[in-house]
Design a protein around this motif. Structure first.
Motif, mmCIF file in Angstrom:
data_model
loop_
_atom_site.group_PDB
_atom_site.id
_atom_site.type_symbol
_atom_site.label_atom_id
_atom_site.label_comp_id
_atom_site.label_asym_id
_atom_site.label_seq_id
_atom_site.Cartn_x
_atom_site.Cartn_y
_atom_site.Cartn_z
ATOM 1 N N LEU A 45 0.939 -1.344 -0.056
ATOM 2 C CA LEU A 45 0.105 -0.121 -0.105
ATOM 3 C C LEU A 45 0.983 1.445 -0.032
ATOM 4 C CD1 LEU A 45 -2.858 1.508 0.317
ATOM 5 C CD2 LEU A 45 -2.576 1.166 2.867
ATOM 6 N N HIS A 46 1.818 1.308 0.924
ATOM 7 C CA HIS A 46 2.641 2.409 1.102
ATOM 8 C C HIS A 46 3.663 2.702 -0.149
ATOM 9 C CE1 HIS A 46 0.625 2.391 4.924
ATOM 10 N NE2 HIS A 46 0.843 3.785 4.866
ATOM 11 N N SER A 47 4.085 1.719 -0.863
ATOM 12 C CA SER A 47 5.042 1.748 -1.784
ATOM 13 C C SER A 47 4.175 2.403 -2.961
ATOM 14 C CB SER A 47 5.769 0.386 -2.174
ATOM 15 O OG SER A 47 4.579 -0.646 -2.693
ATOM 16 N N GLU A 48 2.964 2.158 -3.128
ATOM 17 C CA GLU A 48 2.103 2.576 -4.212
ATOM 18 C C GLU A 48 1.909 4.241 -3.753
ATOM 19 O OE1 GLU A 48 -1.602 0.666 -4.846
ATOM 20 O OE2 GLU A 48 -0.836 -1.246 -4.655
ATOM 21 N N LYS A 49 1.552 4.393 -2.499
ATOM 22 C CA LYS A 49 1.453 5.776 -2.184
ATOM 23 C C LYS A 49 2.740 6.681 -2.408
ATOM 24 C CE LYS A 49 -1.956 5.429 1.474
ATOM 25 N NZ LYS A 49 -2.444 5.684 2.884
ATOM 26 N N TRP A 50 3.860 6.263 -2.077
ATOM 27 C CA TRP A 50 5.126 6.705 -2.391
ATOM 28 C C TRP A 50 5.381 7.080 -3.967
ATOM 29 C CZ3 TRP A 50 9.158 4.650 -5.493
ATOM 30 C CH2 TRP A 50 10.519 5.403 -5.358
ATOM 31 N N ALA A 51 4.908 6.107 -4.678
ATOM 32 C CA ALA A 51 5.141 6.266 -6.234
ATOM 33 C C ALA A 51 4.280 7.373 -6.701
ATOM 34 C CB ALA A 51 4.659 5.002 -6.928
ATOM 35 N N HIS A 52 2.960 7.458 -6.353
ATOM 36 C CA HIS A 52 2.229 8.660 -6.508
ATOM 37 C C HIS A 52 2.746 9.978 -6.191
ATOM 38 C CE1 HIS A 52 -1.253 6.453 -8.483
ATOM 39 N NE2 HIS A 52 -1.177 5.578 -7.548
ATOM 40 N N PHE A 53 3.465 9.914 -5.112
ATOM 41 C CA PHE A 53 3.941 11.151 -4.501
ATOM 42 C C PHE A 53 5.156 11.556 -5.317
ATOM 43 C CE2 PHE A 53 7.067 13.285 -1.219
ATOM 44 C CZ PHE A 53 6.032 14.239 -0.869
ATOM 45 N N VAL A 54 5.905 10.554 -5.598
ATOM 46 C CA VAL A 54 7.267 10.760 -6.368
ATOM 47 C C VAL A 54 6.800 11.607 -7.898
ATOM 48 C CG1 VAL A 54 9.119 9.726 -7.674
ATOM 49 C CG2 VAL A 54 8.744 9.369 -5.362
ATOM 50 N N LEU A 55 5.749 10.804 -8.488
ATOM 51 C CA LEU A 55 5.192 11.314 -9.757
ATOM 52 C C LEU A 55 4.711 12.755 -9.680
ATOM 53 C CD1 LEU A 55 3.632 8.217 -11.492
ATOM 54 C CD2 LEU A 55 6.293 9.089 -11.679
ATOM 55 N N LYS A 56 3.972 12.898 -8.573
ATOM 56 C CA LYS A 56 3.330 14.258 -8.312
ATOM 57 C C LYS A 56 4.570 15.267 -8.132
ATOM 58 C CE LYS A 56 0.220 17.050 -5.412
ATOM 59 N NZ LYS A 56 -0.749 16.773 -4.290
ATOM 60 N N THR A 63 0.331 8.320 -18.694
ATOM 61 C CA THR A 63 -0.729 7.455 -19.354
ATOM 62 C C THR A 63 -0.416 6.134 -19.436
ATOM 63 O OG1 THR A 63 -1.179 9.388 -20.804
ATOM 64 C CG2 THR A 63 -2.081 7.244 -21.549
ATOM 65 N N LEU A 64 -1.409 5.105 -18.485
ATOM 66 C CA LEU A 64 -1.049 3.837 -18.727
ATOM 67 C C LEU A 64 -1.825 2.878 -19.632
ATOM 68 C CD1 LEU A 64 -1.236 3.608 -14.684
ATOM 69 C CD2 LEU A 64 0.612 3.991 -16.154
ATOM 70 N N ASN A 65 -1.264 2.279 -20.564
ATOM 71 C CA ASN A 65 -2.064 1.484 -21.369
ATOM 72 C C ASN A 65 -1.941 -0.007 -21.158
ATOM 73 O OD1 ASN A 65 -2.743 3.910 -23.039
ATOM 74 N ND2 ASN A 65 -0.608 4.036 -23.507
ATOM 75 N N ASP A 89 11.221 5.967 -13.946
ATOM 76 C CA ASP A 89 10.527 4.612 -14.603
ATOM 77 C C ASP A 89 9.936 3.760 -13.270
ATOM 78 O OD1 ASP A 89 11.431 5.404 -16.988
ATOM 79 O OD2 ASP A 89 13.162 3.952 -17.113
ATOM 80 N N ILE A 90 10.671 3.947 -12.184
ATOM 81 C CA ILE A 90 10.397 3.046 -11.124
ATOM 82 C C ILE A 90 9.087 3.224 -10.575
ATOM 83 C CG2 ILE A 90 11.172 2.277 -8.562
ATOM 84 C CD1 ILE A 90 14.010 2.635 -9.954
ATOM 85 N N PRO A 91 8.852 4.624 -10.292
ATOM 86 C CA PRO A 91 7.461 4.758 -9.591
ATOM 87 C C PRO A 91 6.473 4.522 -10.767
ATOM 88 C CG PRO A 91 8.710 6.857 -9.779
ATOM 89 C CD PRO A 91 9.762 5.871 -9.971
ATOM 90 N N LEU A 94 5.430 0.826 -10.368
ATOM 91 C CA LEU A 94 4.857 0.665 -9.329
ATOM 92 C C LEU A 94 3.161 1.175 -9.224
ATOM 93 C CD1 LEU A 94 7.384 1.649 -6.405
ATOM 94 C CD2 LEU A 94 6.359 -0.570 -7.110
ATOM 95 N N VAL A 95 3.039 2.467 -9.850
ATOM 96 C CA VAL A 95 1.879 3.103 -10.265
ATOM 97 C C VAL A 95 0.962 2.007 -11.074
ATOM 98 C CG1 VAL A 95 0.489 4.664 -11.197
ATOM 99 C CG2 VAL A 95 2.175 5.298 -9.404
ATOM 100 N N ALA A 96 1.490 1.770 -12.197
ATOM 101 C CA ALA A 96 0.852 0.769 -13.183
ATOM 102 C C ALA A 96 0.515 -0.653 -12.754
ATOM 103 C CB ALA A 96 1.746 0.695 -14.169
#
Length: 244
Positions: A45-56, A63-65, A89-91, A94-96
Motif C-alpha cells: 500500500l505505502h510503496s504505491e503511495k510513495w510512487a504517486h507522491f514521487v510522480l506528483k 498515461t497507462l496502457n 521509470d520505477i515509480p 509501481l503505479v501501473a
C-alpha cells in the motif's frame, strides 16, 4: 535563472521524497511486530503511495496502457521486463502494477541508508554489475526460494541516454528462462524529460504500455530457444519505441 530554478525543483523533489521515506519508517515500526501477511500488505500500500507522491513532485503525468494485460501470476514467478530511460521509470511501474514489486538494482544503491532499507522491504535484489559471477549468484537465489516473487528487470543494464533501446543483456532473463517464469514486457516513454533531461518547470507527459504476458514454460515446450526469446523481446520493445 531558469537553470537555477530547475536545479531547485530537483533538490526540492529529492528532499520531499527522502522525508516521505523517513516518515514511512516511523509509521512502519508498529507493523514490524505483526504477521508477514500484514507487513506485506502495508509495504504494498505505502510503496504505491510513495510512487504517486514521487510522480506528483516530478510533475510527471503518466498515461497507462494495456492494464488489462496484467497477469495474475498466482503460484508463478513473474518477471516484468522494461526498457529503462529514467529513475522515474520505477515509480511509474509501481503505479501501473499496484503490487509489491522487487527490482533488480545496482549494488551502489545500498550506500543510501533510507532508500536501501525500503528497497530491501519490497524485495529488491542488489547486484554488482562489475562482478558478473556475484550478480548471477544474487539472481540465482530466486531458484531456491519457496515463495513466488514479482521482479522488475531492466535488461539493458543501464539507462538509455538517447531514448533508443539498447542491446538486452541475457543474465536476468536466463534466470527467468530456467525458472519457466512468466514475463510481462513493458515499454516506457517520456519519463526522462521529467528528471535527467528536464530543462523547464512545466509538467511533462509520459506513457507506459503493458504487453500480454509470455509463459516461458509453454514457449519452451513449443520449441522456442532462449536466443529466440531474447530477440523477440528486443524486437517488441524496439518496434514500440519506433527504433525500427
Amino acid at each position: 535563472q531558469r537553470c537555477q530554478m530547475v536545479t531547485w525543483l530537483k533538490l526540492k523533489c529529492l528532499m520531499m521524497v527522502n522525508l516521505y521515506m523517513i516518515g514511512f519508517m516511523v509509521l512502519y515500526l508498529p507493523v514490524l511486530f505483526q504477521s508477514s501477511t500484514k507487513k506485506n500488505s502495508w509495504v504494498k500500500l505505502h510503496s504505491e503511495k510513495w510512487a504517486h507522491f514521487v510522480l506528483k513532485n516530478l510533475r510527471l503525468n503518466m498515461t497507462l496502457n494495456g492494464l488489462e494485460n496484467q497477469t495474475d501470476a498466482e503460484g508463478r514467478h513473474l518477471f516484468i521486463i522494461s526498457n529503462h530511460i529514467s529513475w522515474a521509470d520505477i515509480p511509474s511501474i509501481l503505479v501501473a502494477f499496484q503490487h509489491k514489486l522487487g527490482f533488480v538494482a545496482k549494488a551502489e544503491l545500498t550506500r543510501i541508508p533510507v532508500l536501501h532499507y525500503w528497497m530491501r522491504q519490497i524485495g529488491c535484489i542488489f547486484i554488482n554489475r562489475k562482478k558478473h559471477r556475484e550478480a548471477m549468484r544474487a539472481l540465482h537465489h530466486l531458484e531456491s526460494k519457496d515463495q513466488f516473487t514479482r521482479i522488475v528487470l531492466f535488461p539493458e543494464g543501464t539507462r538509455s541516454k538517447n531514448g533508443k533501446i539498447g542491446s538486452l543483456k541475457p543474465g536476468g532473463l536466463k534466470i527467468a528462462w530456467s525458472l519457466g517464469a512468466l514475463i510481462q514486457p513493458v515499454h516506457i516513454k517520456g519519463t526522462r524529460e521529467s528528471w535527467e533531461g528536464r530543462s523547464d518547470l512545466k509538467a511533462h507527459q509520459g506513457s507506459l504500455k503493458i504487453f500480454p504476458a509470455l509463459d516461458l514454460a509453454s514457449l519452451k515446450e513449443n520449441g522456442m530457444t532462449f536466443v529466440e526469446l531474447l530477440s523477440k523481446i528486443q524486437l517488441m520493445l524496439q518496434e514500440e519505441n519506433g527504433d525500427i
